[in-house]
Design an enzyme around this catalytic site. Structure first.
Site, PDB file in Angstrom:
ATOM      1  N   LYS A 171      41.987  45.940  45.438  1.00 40.60           N
ATOM      2  CA  LYS A 171      42.288  47.218  46.107  1.00 40.60           C
ATOM      3  C   LYS A 171      43.625  47.792  45.613  1.00 40.60           C
ATOM      4  CE  LYS A 171      42.054  45.365  50.239  1.00 40.60           C
ATOM      5  NZ  LYS A 171      41.807  43.954  49.822  1.00 40.60           N
ATOM      6  N   ARG A 186      41.218  47.274  59.329  1.00 45.20           N
ATOM      7  CA  ARG A 186      40.789  45.907  59.067  1.00 45.20           C
ATOM      8  C   ARG A 186      40.055  45.305  60.252  1.00 45.20           C
ATOM      9  NH1 ARG A 186      44.937  44.399  54.914  1.00 45.20           N
ATOM     10  NH2 ARG A 186      44.571  42.301  54.193  1.00 45.20           N
ATOM     11  N   ARG A 201      47.975  35.743  41.362  1.00 47.46           N
ATOM     12  CA  ARG A 201      48.604  37.079  41.459  1.00 47.46           C
ATOM     13  C   ARG A 201      50.133  36.960  41.388  1.00 47.46           C
ATOM     14  NH1 ARG A 201      46.857  40.953  46.236  1.00 47.46           N
ATOM     15  NH2 ARG A 201      47.391  39.188  47.553  1.00 47.46           N
ATOM     16  N   ARG A 203      53.481  35.979  46.109  1.00 47.09           N
ATOM     17  CA  ARG A 203      53.537  36.231  47.541  1.00 47.09           C
ATOM     18  C   ARG A 203      53.417  34.928  48.329  1.00 47.09           C
ATOM     19  NH1 ARG A 203      49.471  41.222  48.810  1.00 47.09           N
ATOM     20  NH2 ARG A 203      49.050  39.866  50.586  1.00 47.09           N
ATOM     21  N   ARG A 231      42.825  33.519  54.925  1.00 43.64           N
ATOM     22  CA  ARG A 231      42.688  34.984  54.860  1.00 43.64           C
ATOM     23  C   ARG A 231      41.248  35.391  54.574  1.00 43.64           C
ATOM     24  NH1 ARG A 231      46.730  35.941  50.430  1.00 43.64           N
ATOM     25  NH2 ARG A 231      46.224  38.151  50.552  1.00 43.64           N
TER      26      ARG A 231
HETATM   27  P1  ADP Z   1      43.898  43.275  46.805  1.00 41.28           P
HETATM   28  O1  ADP Z   1      44.863  44.435  46.885  1.00 41.28           O
HETATM   29  O2  ADP Z   1      42.491  43.685  47.080  1.00 41.28           O
HETATM   30  O3  ADP Z   1      44.315  42.084  47.614  1.00 41.28           O
HETATM   31  P2  ADP Z   1      44.878  43.063  44.063  1.00 41.28           P
HETATM   32  O4  ADP Z   1      44.674  44.434  43.516  1.00 41.28           O
HETATM   33  O5  ADP Z   1      46.261  42.667  44.403  1.00 41.28           O
HETATM   34  O6  ADP Z   1      43.877  42.774  45.290  1.00 41.28           O
HETATM   35  O7  ADP Z   1      44.258  42.043  42.991  1.00 41.28           O
HETATM   36  C1  ADP Z   1      44.377  40.621  43.173  1.00 41.28           C
HETATM   37  C2  ADP Z   1      44.698  39.960  41.832  1.00 41.28           C
HETATM   38  O8  ADP Z   1      43.565  40.088  40.968  1.00 41.28           O
HETATM   39  C3  ADP Z   1      45.882  40.598  41.095  1.00 41.28           C
HETATM   40  O9  ADP Z   1      46.611  39.563  40.465  1.00 41.28           O
HETATM   41  C4  ADP Z   1      45.226  41.529  40.072  1.00 41.28           C
HETATM   42  O10 ADP Z   1      46.030  41.653  38.895  1.00 41.28           O
HETATM   43  C5  ADP Z   1      43.917  40.820  39.774  1.00 41.28           C
HETATM   44  N1  ADP Z   1      42.788  41.751  39.550  1.00 41.28           N
HETATM   45  C6  ADP Z   1      42.558  42.931  40.174  1.00 41.28           C
HETATM   46  N2  ADP Z   1      41.400  43.484  39.742  1.00 41.28           N
HETATM   47  C7  ADP Z   1      40.886  42.613  38.837  1.00 41.28           C
HETATM   48  C8  ADP Z   1      39.688  42.614  38.024  1.00 41.28           C
HETATM   49  N3  ADP Z   1      38.802  43.610  38.087  1.00 41.28           N
HETATM   50  N4  ADP Z   1      39.490  41.555  37.205  1.00 41.28           N
HETATM   51  C9  ADP Z   1      40.385  40.538  37.172  1.00 41.28           C
HETATM   52  N5  ADP Z   1      41.516  40.474  37.885  1.00 41.28           N
HETATM   53  C10 ADP Z   1      41.767  41.500  38.713  1.00 41.28           C
HETATM   54  P1  AMP Z   2      47.482  42.810  52.216  1.00 41.60           P
HETATM   55  O1  AMP Z   2      48.712  43.155  51.429  1.00 41.60           O
HETATM   56  O2  AMP Z   2      46.611  43.997  52.459  1.00 41.60           O
HETATM   57  O3  AMP Z   2      46.751  41.634  51.619  1.00 41.60           O
HETATM   58  O4  AMP Z   2      47.982  42.352  53.664  1.00 41.60           O
HETATM   59  C1  AMP Z   2      48.832  41.225  53.817  1.00 41.60           C
HETATM   60  C2  AMP Z   2      48.882  40.795  55.276  1.00 41.60           C
HETATM   61  O5  AMP Z   2      49.427  41.870  56.079  1.00 41.60           O
HETATM   62  C3  AMP Z   2      47.529  40.482  55.917  1.00 41.60           C
HETATM   63  O6  AMP Z   2      47.111  39.147  55.668  1.00 41.60           O
HETATM   64  C4  AMP Z   2      47.845  40.713  57.405  1.00 41.60           C
HETATM   65  O7  AMP Z   2      48.586  39.657  57.963  1.00 41.60           O
HETATM   66  C5  AMP Z   2      48.772  41.934  57.340  1.00 41.60           C
HETATM   67  N1  AMP Z   2      48.007  43.204  57.408  1.00 41.60           N
HETATM   68  C6  AMP Z   2      47.904  44.161  56.443  1.00 41.60           C
HETATM   69  N2  AMP Z   2      47.132  45.189  56.854  1.00 41.60           N
HETATM   70  C7  AMP Z   2      46.722  44.871  58.111  1.00 41.60           C
HETATM   71  C8  AMP Z   2      45.891  45.504  59.073  1.00 41.60           C
HETATM   72  N3  AMP Z   2      45.302  46.692  58.816  1.00 41.60           N
HETATM   73  N4  AMP Z   2      45.673  44.878  60.251  1.00 41.60           N
HETATM   74  C9  AMP Z   2      46.262  43.702  60.533  1.00 41.60           C
HETATM   75  N5  AMP Z   2      47.046  43.041  59.674  1.00 41.60           N
HETATM   76  C10 AMP Z   2      47.290  43.607  58.476  1.00 41.60           C
END
Ligand code: ADP
Ligand code: AMP
Length: 211
Positions: A13, A88, A127, A160, A171
């Site tokens: 995302k 969420r 990541r 992270r 998660r």
């Molecule tokens: P989210 O925001 O949904 O938690 P991220 O965008 O942070 O996910 O992506 C999670 C990890 O996967 C990051 O390290 C990113 O660089 C990698 N990633 C994202 N999209 C892809 C993809 N299509 N193929 C491989 N790796 C990806």
């Molecule tokens: P994310 O960066 O989207 O992966 O979110 C990291 C963490 O923030 C999650 O695991 C939750 O603990 C908190 N968080 C983010 N967005 C929400 C939401 N919409 N509702 C509740 N917790 C959230």
């Protein structure tokens, strides 16, 4: 325009959001980024949220809803926004349905990025994020040019706290239980588009732009 990015942690995302907001001039709201900034600042919101985030749990609805309310009240966001990581829970989605008409917005599309579970674990544990500009990397799938250094701003990359294997598993379980029901919620409103997130980053982006 208001677009929601839905999908499990690690679906891509944030990665796609970086491109979408640039290509379509949308304001970006990531509740995860806002909460991490609050934790870093040690604000009262950050102190409350940290215990949940560290354990891979969702932060209580009332705290997160207050963040989004605040953003939507800002005319910059009310012109059009991309929501990443919100809603969420069904409660958060119901709040949004109530709040949007007040700011003259409605949901145009919910993009549900779908990725296989073992791939999600590999993506999350590999990541890396820039500590200065927040840009997103992966040690294998999207490595920076110089190890642990951001290509965009030269900042240090970090892992992270919630991207450890144990917290990642929690998660993903929380997603299944509390967030996945939103797929049906938005399907019933004819707003959902499924995206095959197992493709490479450019191909996922192409699917999104086509929609
Ligand atoms: P989210 O925001 O949904 O938690 P991220 O965008 O942070 O996910 O992506 C999670 C990890 O996967 C990051 O390290 C990113 O660089 C990698 N990633 C994202 N999209 C892809 C993809 N299509 N193929 C491989 N790796 C990806
Ligand atoms: P994310 O960066 O989207 O992966 O979110 C990291 C963490 O923030 C999650 O695991 C939750 O603990 C908190 N968080 C983010 N967005 C929400 C939401 N919409 N509702 C509740 N917790 C959230």
């Amino acid at each position: 325009m208001l677009v929601i990015l839905l999908g499990p942690p690690g679906a891509g995302k944030g990665t796609q959001a970086e491109r979408i907001v640039e290509d379509h001039a949308l304001a970006y709201v990531s509740t995860g980024d806002i909460l991490r900034a609050a934790v870093k600042e040690q604000s009262s919101l950050g102190k409350k949220a940290k215990q949940y985030m560290d354990q891979g749990q969702l932060v209580p609805d009332e705290l997160v809803v207050a963040i989004v309310k605040d953003r939507l009240a800002d005319p910059e966001y009310a012109k059009g926004a991309l929501l990443d990581g919100f809603p969420r829970t069904v409660t958060q989605a119901e709040f949004l349905d109530q709040a949007l008409p007040e700011v003259g917005l409605n949901i145009d599309r919910v993009l549900s990025i779908e990725v296989k579970e073992d791939e999600l674990v590999e993506r999350l544990t590999g990541r890396r994020v820039c500590s200065d500009c927040g840009a997103n990397y992966h040690i294998k799938f999207k490595p920076p040019k110089v190890r642990n250094v951001c290509d965009l701003c030269g900042g240090d990359l970090y892992q992270r706290d919630d991207d450890t294997l144990e917290t990642v598993k929690e998660r993903l379980a929380v997603y299944k239980k509390q967030t996945e029901p939103l797929i049906r919620f938005y399907m019933d409103k004819n707003l959902l588009s499924a995206i095959d997130g197992n493709q490479d980053i450019d191909d996922v982006n192409k699917q999104i732009n086509d929609i």
